[in-house]
Design a protein around this motif. Sequence first.
Motif, PDB file in Angstrom:
ATOM      1  N   LYS A 159       9.967   0.896   6.195  1.00  0.00           N
ATOM      2  CA  LYS A 159      10.976  -0.146   6.387  1.00  0.00           C
ATOM      3  C   LYS A 159      11.103  -0.953   5.104  1.00  0.00           C
ATOM      4  CE  LYS A 159       9.856  -0.632  11.274  1.00  0.00           C
ATOM      5  NZ  LYS A 159       9.313  -1.514  12.304  1.00  0.00           N
ATOM      6  N   ASN A 160      12.275  -1.552   4.909  1.00  0.00           N
ATOM      7  CA  ASN A 160      12.476  -2.436   3.761  1.00  0.00           C
ATOM      8  C   ASN A 160      11.548  -3.629   3.837  1.00  0.00           C
ATOM      9  OD1 ASN A 160      14.485  -0.946   2.566  1.00  0.00           O
ATOM     10  ND2 ASN A 160      16.154  -2.168   3.415  1.00  0.00           N
ATOM     11  N   ILE A 161      11.179  -4.126   2.690  1.00  0.00           N
ATOM     12  CA  ILE A 161      10.411  -5.364   2.577  1.00  0.00           C
ATOM     13  C   ILE A 161      11.287  -6.335   1.807  1.00  0.00           C
ATOM     14  CG2 ILE A 161       8.337  -6.442   1.640  1.00  0.00           C
ATOM     15  CD1 ILE A 161       7.057  -3.592   1.867  1.00  0.00           C
ATOM     16  N   TYR A 162      11.559  -7.477   2.405  1.00  0.00           N
ATOM     17  CA  TYR A 162      12.474  -8.434   1.800  1.00  0.00           C
ATOM     18  C   TYR A 162      11.713  -9.539   1.074  1.00  0.00           C
ATOM     19  CZ  TYR A 162      16.009  -5.960   4.363  1.00  0.00           C
ATOM     20  OH  TYR A 162      16.827  -4.971   4.851  1.00  0.00           O
ATOM     21  N   GLU A 189       7.092 -14.404   3.876  1.00  0.00           N
ATOM     22  CA  GLU A 189       5.922 -14.483   4.768  1.00  0.00           C
ATOM     23  C   GLU A 189       6.071 -13.577   5.984  1.00  0.00           C
ATOM     24  OE1 GLU A 189       2.152 -15.653   5.760  1.00  0.00           O
ATOM     25  OE2 GLU A 189       3.212 -16.361   3.979  1.00  0.00           O
ATOM     26  N   GLU A 190       7.263 -13.570   6.588  1.00  0.00           N
ATOM     27  CA  GLU A 190       7.477 -12.763   7.792  1.00  0.00           C
ATOM     28  C   GLU A 190       7.522 -11.266   7.489  1.00  0.00           C
ATOM     29  OE1 GLU A 190      11.618 -14.118   6.434  1.00  0.00           O
ATOM     30  OE2 GLU A 190       9.658 -15.041   6.604  1.00  0.00           O
ATOM     31  N   GLN A 191       7.561 -10.897   6.213  1.00  0.00           N
ATOM     32  CA  GLN A 191       7.612  -9.494   5.820  1.00  0.00           C
ATOM     33  C   GLN A 191       6.216  -8.886   5.600  1.00  0.00           C
ATOM     34  OE1 GLN A 191      10.609  -7.478   5.397  1.00  0.00           O
ATOM     35  NE2 GLN A 191      11.075  -9.171   6.783  1.00  0.00           N
ATOM     36  N   LEU A 192       5.193  -9.696   5.636  1.00  0.00           N
ATOM     37  CA  LEU A 192       3.830  -9.195   5.412  1.00  0.00           C
ATOM     38  C   LEU A 192       3.424  -8.190   6.488  1.00  0.00           C
ATOM     39  CD1 LEU A 192       2.074 -12.439   4.157  1.00  0.00           C
ATOM     40  CD2 LEU A 192       2.933 -10.509   2.803  1.00  0.00           C
ATOM     41  N   LYS A 193       3.867  -8.416   7.727  1.00  0.00           N
ATOM     42  CA  LYS A 193       3.579  -7.467   8.804  1.00  0.00           C
ATOM     43  C   LYS A 193       4.274  -6.129   8.533  1.00  0.00           C
ATOM     44  CE  LYS A 193       3.778  -6.829  13.773  1.00  0.00           C
ATOM     45  NZ  LYS A 193       4.135  -7.367  15.071  1.00  0.00           N
ATOM     46  N   VAL A 194       5.511  -6.177   8.045  1.00  0.00           N
ATOM     47  CA  VAL A 194       6.251  -4.958   7.702  1.00  0.00           C
ATOM     48  C   VAL A 194       5.526  -4.222   6.575  1.00  0.00           C
ATOM     49  CG1 VAL A 194       8.446  -4.043   6.833  1.00  0.00           C
ATOM     50  CG2 VAL A 194       8.451  -5.963   8.441  1.00  0.00           C
ATOM     51  N   LEU A 195       5.038  -4.957   5.597  1.00  0.00           N
ATOM     52  CA  LEU A 195       4.281  -4.356   4.504  1.00  0.00           C
ATOM     53  C   LEU A 195       3.041  -3.647   5.036  1.00  0.00           C
ATOM     54  CD1 LEU A 195       3.715  -3.863   1.510  1.00  0.00           C
ATOM     55  CD2 LEU A 195       2.664  -6.127   1.430  1.00  0.00           C
ATOM     56  N   ASP A 196       2.309  -4.295   5.932  1.00  0.00           N
ATOM     57  CA  ASP A 196       1.126  -3.673   6.531  1.00  0.00           C
ATOM     58  C   ASP A 196       1.488  -2.402   7.290  1.00  0.00           C
ATOM     59  OD1 ASP A 196      -0.608  -5.588   5.537  1.00  0.00           O
ATOM     60  OD2 ASP A 196      -0.603  -6.791   7.372  1.00  0.00           O
ATOM     61  N   GLU A 197       2.602  -2.421   8.015  1.00  0.00           N
ATOM     62  CA  GLU A 197       3.056  -1.227   8.743  1.00  0.00           C
ATOM     63  C   GLU A 197       3.391  -0.102   7.762  1.00  0.00           C
ATOM     64  OE1 GLU A 197       6.292  -2.470  11.262  1.00  0.00           O
ATOM     65  OE2 GLU A 197       5.011  -3.853  12.369  1.00  0.00           O
ATOM     66  N   ASN A 198       4.055  -0.441   6.656  1.00  0.00           N
ATOM     67  CA  ASN A 198       4.391   0.565   5.653  1.00  0.00           C
ATOM     68  C   ASN A 198       3.138   1.175   5.035  1.00  0.00           C
ATOM     69  OD1 ASN A 198       7.124   0.289   6.028  1.00  0.00           O
ATOM     70  ND2 ASN A 198       7.474  -0.927   4.200  1.00  0.00           N
ATOM     71  N   ILE A 199       2.126   0.362   4.815  1.00  0.00           N
ATOM     72  CA  ILE A 199       0.861   0.871   4.269  1.00  0.00           C
ATOM     73  C   ILE A 199       0.238   1.865   5.250  1.00  0.00           C
ATOM     74  CG2 ILE A 199      -1.500   0.225   3.633  1.00  0.00           C
ATOM     75  CD1 ILE A 199      -0.264  -2.390   2.463  1.00  0.00           C
ATOM     76  N   THR A 203       2.646  11.859  -3.378  1.00  0.00           N
ATOM     77  CA  THR A 203       3.074  10.833  -4.312  1.00  0.00           C
ATOM     78  C   THR A 203       3.914   9.830  -3.546  1.00  0.00           C
ATOM     79  OG1 THR A 203       3.164  12.434  -6.111  1.00  0.00           O
ATOM     80  CG2 THR A 203       4.375  10.393  -6.428  1.00  0.00           C
ATOM     81  N   LEU A 204       3.596   8.571  -3.677  1.00  0.00           N
ATOM     82  CA  LEU A 204       4.361   7.515  -3.031  1.00  0.00           C
ATOM     83  C   LEU A 204       5.166   6.807  -4.108  1.00  0.00           C
ATOM     84  CD1 LEU A 204       4.952   5.840  -0.475  1.00  0.00           C
ATOM     85  CD2 LEU A 204       3.054   4.370  -1.137  1.00  0.00           C
ATOM     86  N   ILE A 205       6.469   6.776  -3.937  1.00  0.00           N
ATOM     87  CA  ILE A 205       7.348   6.103  -4.894  1.00  0.00           C
ATOM     88  C   ILE A 205       7.765   4.771  -4.292  1.00  0.00           C
ATOM     89  CG2 ILE A 205       9.551   6.201  -6.115  1.00  0.00           C
ATOM     90  CD1 ILE A 205       9.261   9.275  -6.039  1.00  0.00           C
ATOM     91  N   ILE A 206       7.454   3.713  -5.001  1.00  0.00           N
ATOM     92  CA  ILE A 206       7.809   2.360  -4.563  1.00  0.00           C
ATOM     93  C   ILE A 206       8.952   1.888  -5.454  1.00  0.00           C
ATOM     94  CG2 ILE A 206       7.029  -0.016  -4.280  1.00  0.00           C
ATOM     95  CD1 ILE A 206       4.169   1.156  -3.989  1.00  0.00           C
ATOM     96  N   GLU A 222       6.153  -3.831  -8.232  1.00  0.00           N
ATOM     97  CA  GLU A 222       4.759  -4.059  -8.628  1.00  0.00           C
ATOM     98  C   GLU A 222       4.026  -4.917  -7.588  1.00  0.00           C
ATOM     99  OE1 GLU A 222       1.276  -3.754 -10.710  1.00  0.00           O
ATOM    100  OE2 GLU A 222       3.120  -2.661 -11.103  1.00  0.00           O
ATOM    101  N   LYS A 223       4.702  -5.913  -7.038  1.00  0.00           N
ATOM    102  CA  LYS A 223       4.093  -6.765  -5.993  1.00  0.00           C
ATOM    103  C   LYS A 223       3.714  -5.930  -4.778  1.00  0.00           C
ATOM    104  CE  LYS A 223       4.394 -10.988  -7.652  1.00  0.00           C
ATOM    105  NZ  LYS A 223       3.278 -11.913  -7.790  1.00  0.00           N
ATOM    106  N   VAL A 224       4.588  -5.016  -4.374  1.00  0.00           N
ATOM    107  CA  VAL A 224       4.288  -4.141  -3.228  1.00  0.00           C
ATOM    108  C   VAL A 224       3.128  -3.226  -3.590  1.00  0.00           C
ATOM    109  CG1 VAL A 224       5.175  -2.276  -1.780  1.00  0.00           C
ATOM    110  CG2 VAL A 224       6.614  -4.274  -2.266  1.00  0.00           C
ATOM    111  N   TYR A 225       3.144  -2.668  -4.790  1.00  0.00           N
ATOM    112  CA  TYR A 225       2.050  -1.787  -5.233  1.00  0.00           C
ATOM    113  C   TYR A 225       0.717  -2.528  -5.196  1.00  0.00           C
ATOM    114  CZ  TYR A 225      -0.905   0.973  -8.297  1.00  0.00           C
ATOM    115  OH  TYR A 225      -1.958   1.675  -8.809  1.00  0.00           O
ATOM    116  N   GLN A 226       0.692  -3.754  -5.704  1.00  0.00           N
ATOM    117  CA  GLN A 226      -0.542  -4.531  -5.720  1.00  0.00           C
ATOM    118  C   GLN A 226      -1.056  -4.814  -4.313  1.00  0.00           C
ATOM    119  OE1 GLN A 226       0.551  -7.977  -8.014  1.00  0.00           O
ATOM    120  NE2 GLN A 226       0.375  -6.899  -9.960  1.00  0.00           N
ATOM    121  N   ALA A 227      -0.144  -4.953  -3.369  1.00  0.00           N
ATOM    122  CA  ALA A 227      -0.543  -5.238  -1.985  1.00  0.00           C
ATOM    123  C   ALA A 227      -1.169  -4.011  -1.318  1.00  0.00           C
ATOM    124  CB  ALA A 227       0.659  -5.701  -1.187  1.00  0.00           C
ATOM    125  N   CYS A 228      -0.864  -2.842  -1.828  1.00  0.00           N
ATOM    126  CA  CYS A 228      -1.404  -1.609  -1.248  1.00  0.00           C
ATOM    127  C   CYS A 228      -2.840  -1.439  -1.681  1.00  0.00           C
ATOM    128  CB  CYS A 228      -0.591  -0.402  -1.694  1.00  0.00           C
ATOM    129  SG  CYS A 228       1.089  -0.417  -1.062  1.00  0.00           S
TER     130      CYS A 228
END
Length: 93
Positions: free
Chosen positions: A22-25, A35-45, A61-64, A87-93
């Motif tokens: 899912k998109n992360i906004y 803040e409300e997108q952190l759950k979406v980020l966790d789901e994507n991980i 290979t995961l392309i972000i 890069e922010k999404v990559y760092q969160a992974c």
Amino acid sequence: IETNGISTFICQADSVNEDGFKNIYFTFDGKSIKEEQLKVLDENIKVAKSCIENNKNYKPTLIIEGHACSSAGREAYNMALSETRAEKVYQAC
């Protein structure tokens, strides 16, 4: 997507792509994940880890990708913002 024995999973600009990402906004014109997108980020991980686990015969290979509104700001600024967001999404992974 499978090419030459390499599996690639791409998070598209659509709401949900075929692999379940899912998109992360981000904040408008910002580098912070909303803040409300952190759950979406966790789901994507979790989806990414599942893709890797289920494709052990390949080298996954995961392309972000990061995107910025093309109508706001100059091209160079938007490109830098897009790269920072990815890069922010990559760092969160």
